[in-house]
Design a protein around this motif. Structure first.
Motif, PDB file in Angstrom:
ATOM      1  N   HIS A 167      45.270  47.579  31.307  1.00 11.76           N
ATOM      2  CA  HIS A 167      44.736  46.447  31.844  1.00 11.76           C
ATOM      3  C   HIS A 167      44.540  46.925  33.397  1.00 11.76           C
ATOM      4  O   HIS A 167      45.759  47.362  34.046  1.00 11.76           O
ATOM      5  N   ILE A 168      43.480  46.915  34.107  1.00 14.39           N
ATOM      6  CA  ILE A 168      43.289  47.122  35.286  1.00 14.39           C
ATOM      7  C   ILE A 168      42.717  46.122  36.055  1.00 14.39           C
ATOM      8  O   ILE A 168      41.873  45.185  35.932  1.00 14.39           O
ATOM      9  N   ALA A 169      43.932  45.489  37.142  1.00 15.20           N
ATOM     10  CA  ALA A 169      43.506  44.339  37.875  1.00 15.20           C
ATOM     11  C   ALA A 169      43.118  44.657  39.037  1.00 15.20           C
ATOM     12  O   ALA A 169      44.010  45.294  39.981  1.00 15.20           O
ATOM     13  N   ALA A 170      42.189  44.203  39.986  1.00  7.64           N
ATOM     14  CA  ALA A 170      41.686  44.779  41.136  1.00  7.64           C
ATOM     15  C   ALA A 170      40.709  43.501  41.823  1.00  7.64           C
ATOM     16  O   ALA A 170      40.062  42.905  41.146  1.00  7.64           O
ATOM     17  N   GLY A 171      40.848  43.644  43.149  1.00  7.05           N
ATOM     18  CA  GLY A 171      40.020  42.471  43.734  1.00  7.05           C
ATOM     19  C   GLY A 171      39.904  42.953  45.264  1.00  7.05           C
ATOM     20  O   GLY A 171      40.635  43.470  45.954  1.00  7.05           O
ATOM     21  N   LEU A 172      38.830  42.472  45.774  1.00  8.91           N
ATOM     22  CA  LEU A 172      38.467  42.788  47.347  1.00  8.91           C
ATOM     23  C   LEU A 172      37.966  41.396  48.124  1.00  8.91           C
ATOM     24  O   LEU A 172      37.562  41.343  49.108  1.00  8.91           O
ATOM     25  N   GLY A 173      38.247  40.151  47.314  1.00 11.15           N
ATOM     26  CA  GLY A 173      37.758  38.866  48.136  1.00 11.15           C
ATOM     27  C   GLY A 173      36.394  38.670  48.016  1.00 11.15           C
ATOM     28  O   GLY A 173      35.658  39.310  46.876  1.00 11.15           O
ATOM     29  N   ALA A 174      35.672  38.016  48.748  1.00 16.39           N
ATOM     30  CA  ALA A 174      34.345  37.706  48.406  1.00 16.39           C
ATOM     31  C   ALA A 174      33.273  38.808  49.320  1.00 16.39           C
ATOM     32  O   ALA A 174      32.320  38.404  49.256  1.00 16.39           O
ATOM     33  N   LYS A 175      33.812  39.684  49.960  1.00 16.82           N
ATOM     34  CA  LYS A 175      33.131  40.728  50.743  1.00 16.82           C
ATOM     35  C   LYS A 175      32.193  41.529  49.743  1.00 16.82           C
ATOM     36  O   LYS A 175      30.952  41.821  50.169  1.00 16.82           O
ATOM     37  N   ALA A 176      32.770  41.888  48.637  1.00 15.41           N
ATOM     38  CA  ALA A 176      31.931  43.019  48.102  1.00 15.41           C
ATOM     39  C   ALA A 176      31.219  42.255  46.972  1.00 15.41           C
ATOM     40  O   ALA A 176      31.583  41.112  46.371  1.00 15.41           O
ATOM     41  N   ASN A 182      36.494  53.915  24.601  1.00 14.46           N
ATOM     42  CA  ASN A 182      35.259  53.669  25.091  1.00 14.46           C
ATOM     43  C   ASN A 182      35.143  53.923  26.697  1.00 14.46           C
ATOM     44  O   ASN A 182      34.517  53.144  27.329  1.00 14.46           O
ATOM     45  N   GLY A 183      35.617  55.162  27.084  1.00 10.67           N
ATOM     46  CA  GLY A 183      35.253  55.473  28.555  1.00 10.67           C
ATOM     47  C   GLY A 183      36.449  55.252  29.396  1.00 10.67           C
ATOM     48  O   GLY A 183      37.424  54.507  28.898  1.00 10.67           O
ATOM     49  N   THR A 184      36.608  55.551  30.401  1.00  9.55           N
ATOM     50  CA  THR A 184      37.739  55.524  31.322  1.00  9.55           C
ATOM     51  C   THR A 184      37.390  54.453  32.665  1.00  9.55           C
ATOM     52  O   THR A 184      38.400  54.409  33.489  1.00  9.55           O
ATOM     53  N   GLY A 185      36.585  53.732  32.502  1.00 11.97           N
ATOM     54  CA  GLY A 185      36.129  52.985  33.616  1.00 11.97           C
ATOM     55  C   GLY A 185      35.098  51.810  33.429  1.00 11.97           C
ATOM     56  O   GLY A 185      34.606  51.929  31.949  1.00 11.97           O
ATOM     57  N   GLY A 186      34.694  50.994  34.297  1.00  7.10           N
ATOM     58  CA  GLY A 186      33.989  49.970  34.061  1.00  7.10           C
ATOM     59  C   GLY A 186      33.886  49.206  35.185  1.00  7.10           C
ATOM     60  O   GLY A 186      34.301  49.141  36.342  1.00  7.10           O
ATOM     61  N   ASP A 187      32.985  47.851  35.155  1.00  6.41           N
ATOM     62  CA  ASP A 187      32.881  46.753  36.144  1.00  6.41           C
ATOM     63  C   ASP A 187      33.905  45.760  35.996  1.00  6.41           C
ATOM     64  O   ASP A 187      34.326  45.480  34.777  1.00  6.41           O
ATOM     65  N   LEU A 188      34.207  45.260  37.209  1.00  4.50           N
ATOM     66  CA  LEU A 188      35.029  44.051  37.361  1.00  4.50           C
ATOM     67  C   LEU A 188      34.537  43.173  38.333  1.00  4.50           C
ATOM     68  O   LEU A 188      34.131  43.608  39.166  1.00  4.50           O
ATOM     69  N   PRO A 189      35.297  41.781  38.137  1.00  2.00           N
ATOM     70  CA  PRO A 189      34.713  40.784  39.440  1.00  2.00           C
ATOM     71  C   PRO A 189      35.265  41.389  40.552  1.00  2.00           C
ATOM     72  O   PRO A 189      36.438  41.761  40.495  1.00  2.00           O
ATOM     73  N   ALA A 190      34.516  41.157  41.687  1.00  2.00           N
ATOM     74  CA  ALA A 190      35.064  41.660  43.158  1.00  2.00           C
ATOM     75  C   ALA A 190      36.248  40.565  43.554  1.00  2.00           C
ATOM     76  O   ALA A 190      37.042  40.935  44.495  1.00  2.00           O
ATOM     77  N   ASN A 191      36.190  39.461  43.067  1.00  2.00           N
ATOM     78  CA  ASN A 191      36.991  38.357  43.694  1.00  2.00           C
ATOM     79  C   ASN A 191      38.350  38.391  42.904  1.00  2.00           C
ATOM     80  O   ASN A 191      39.163  37.464  43.001  1.00  2.00           O
ATOM     81  N   GLY A 192      38.627  39.354  42.190  1.00  2.00           N
ATOM     82  CA  GLY A 192      40.082  39.595  41.315  1.00  2.00           C
ATOM     83  C   GLY A 192      39.781  39.385  40.005  1.00  2.00           C
ATOM     84  O   GLY A 192      40.174  38.221  39.359  1.00  2.00           O
ATOM     85  N   GLY A 193      39.292  40.485  39.389  1.00  2.00           N
ATOM     86  CA  GLY A 193      39.320  40.317  37.738  1.00  2.00           C
ATOM     87  C   GLY A 193      40.053  41.493  37.068  1.00  2.00           C
ATOM     88  O   GLY A 193      40.968  41.880  37.905  1.00  2.00           O
ATOM     89  N   MET A 194      39.801  41.438  35.728  1.00  2.00           N
ATOM     90  CA  MET A 194      40.693  42.271  35.080  1.00  2.00           C
ATOM     91  C   MET A 194      39.698  43.206  34.017  1.00  2.00           C
ATOM     92  O   MET A 194      38.776  42.698  33.556  1.00  2.00           O
ATOM     93  N   LEU A 195      39.893  44.417  34.058  1.00  2.00           N
ATOM     94  CA  LEU A 195      39.383  45.348  33.354  1.00  2.00           C
ATOM     95  C   LEU A 195      40.278  46.113  32.004  1.00  2.00           C
ATOM     96  O   LEU A 195      41.096  46.265  32.351  1.00  2.00           O
TER      97      LEU A 195
END
Length: 434
Positions: free
Chosen positions: A76-85, A102-115
């Protein structure tokens, strides 16, 4: 790190081409092209400054602490940047013990999501996720901001002991050992169990004369096999032990057999410790007791890594002997090729057997046996068979010298290594050799 996005490249191309054509057709307004480039650079600078926001960046990795070989788990990758990105992308770095599904990366919500990323554990050891790449775009989508975050998330890839547990239960049942306590059977061993009436046919040495005089009848002592024996599982992880046998490295097969014997020894009330070595001592667990300690032994076994170094038996076994303060059963999982490579091992074993009971666990060299028994079809086959036969004879010379030094040796098929060890361990306890 900041670099332009695809949108910035297209915008630059779309503005540069008209500016170039205008400069050719109307040389006196060449400054319009320069103005367009300045405007684009200004937007890039504003987009880069507005989209940085690294101070508000947060990222964590969550993974199970351990997984069996061949098992699948989710990171589980949890990352966030607030509303700027506008968009946040992540990619994780891992070692060769893990294979992404299925790969080593992907997209997640900028306001604090989970991949969530799935990985297969393909090799035993301590797998690690050592870094995390994150990138995001600025408000205009013209610039990518990228950072590399060091991570230290470890997952212990443990040997699959489900089969070993089943084998252990089968062996315990076969030996008629209730609840795994083989050594509590009365009438065997040297540890006092109880007094009972003397029966004709019992040896006179079993009579307890003092208690017989006190009770006015003959009483005999009953003994049981001792508990609290010290068992050391010493695993060679050097170059020869990392060669595969039937597609699996020898050291992995040794670890599985060691865990099987550790499971039974802990069930039986003995002390168990794990020790591994190659050019130098590597893992030393210390002695533990009781079935709950098997999990710790299993985790320390995952720390035994593969090595390309030659094994230094003198340093390893001398270090091990210095750690033992009482008589122990030292089970050594190793391999050798000829008497020359085993000479230093033989010298050290002679000193170790003076105080301890030493048992060598060897795997049969299936490849050499196949070459030695193969029917020759070409002259080269005869040479291979003769060479393989010579190596097998030299191997038997080393085994014979080990036995002359007082060590016990088991040379078993790689698929029967664990059960063969457990059977000999139970036999040694029943014969009161520990």
């Amino acid at each position: 790190m900041i670099y332009p996005s695809g949108r910035a490249v297209w915008a630059a191309a779309a503005g540069a081409i008209p500016a170039f054509l205008i400069a050719l057709a109307l040389p006196h307004v060449w400054y319009l092209g320069l103005l367009w480039i300045c405007v684009l650079l200004a937007f890039l600078a504003v987009d880069a400054a507005a989209g940085r926001g690294r101070a508000s960046l947060s990222a964590t990795l969550t993974a199970p602490p351990q997984v069996g070989v061949g098992g699948r788990f989710t990171l589980h990758i949890a990352a966030g940047l607030g509303a700027k990105a506008r968009r946040l992308q992540a990619r994780v770095g891992h070692d060769q013990r893990l294979a992404p599904v299925n790969g080593t990366g992907g997209d997640l919500p900028a306001n604090g999501g989970m991949l969530d990323l799935e990985f297969d554990a393909i090799r035993r050891g301590i797998a690690s996720f050592d870094r995390l790449w994150l990138r995001w775009q600025g408000p205009f989508g013209l610039v990518w901001n990228q950072v590399v975050l060091p991570m230290d998330r470890k997952v212990a890839v443990l040997p699959d002991v489900s089969r070993a547990r089943d084998e252990a239960i089968t062996l315990l049942q076969r030996s008629a050992l209730a609840d795994g306590h083989a050594q509590k059977r009365a009438g065997q061993g040297r540890e006092f169990e109880a007094l009972k009436d003397y029966q004709p046919g019992m040896g006179r040495r079993m009579i307890d004369w003092k208690r017989s005089a006190r009770h006015g009848k003959l009483l005999a002592r009953e003994f049981r096999i001792e508990e609290n024996n010290n068992i050391v599982l010493a695993i060679d992880s050097g170059r020869l032990m990392c060669e595969p046998v039937d597609g699996v490295p020898k050291v992995d097969r040794a670890v599985t057999a060691a865990l099987l014997s550790a499971f039974i020894a802990l069930k039986g009330g003995d002390l168990v410790s794990l020790f591994s070595f190659d050019a130098r001592p590597r893992v030393s667990s210390g002695a533990v007791r009781g079935s709950p300690s098997f999990t710790m032994i299993q985790k320390r076994a995952a720390e035994i890594d593969y090595s390309t170094e030659e094994t230094n038996f003198t340093l390893a076994l001398t270090t091990l002997a210095a750690k033992l303060d009482r008589r122990s059963l030292v089970i050594i999982f190793t391999d050798f090729v000829d008497p020359i490579s085993a000479e230093l091992m033989l010298r050290t074993i002679g000193r170790l057997t003076e105080r301890h009971l030493v048992l060598f666990m060897l795997m049969k060299d299936v490849e050499l046996e196949t070459l030695a028994d193969m029917a020759p079809a070409m002259p080269e086959d005869v040479a291979r068979a003769v060479t393989a036969g010579d190596l097998l004879r030299e191997r038997q010379v080393v085994i014979g010298r080990l036995r002359l030094l007082g060590a016990h040796v088991i040379e078993a098929d790689h698929q029967r290594l664990g059960p063969a060890l457990v059977e000999r361990y139970i036999q040694l306890k029943e014969e009161n050799l520990l």
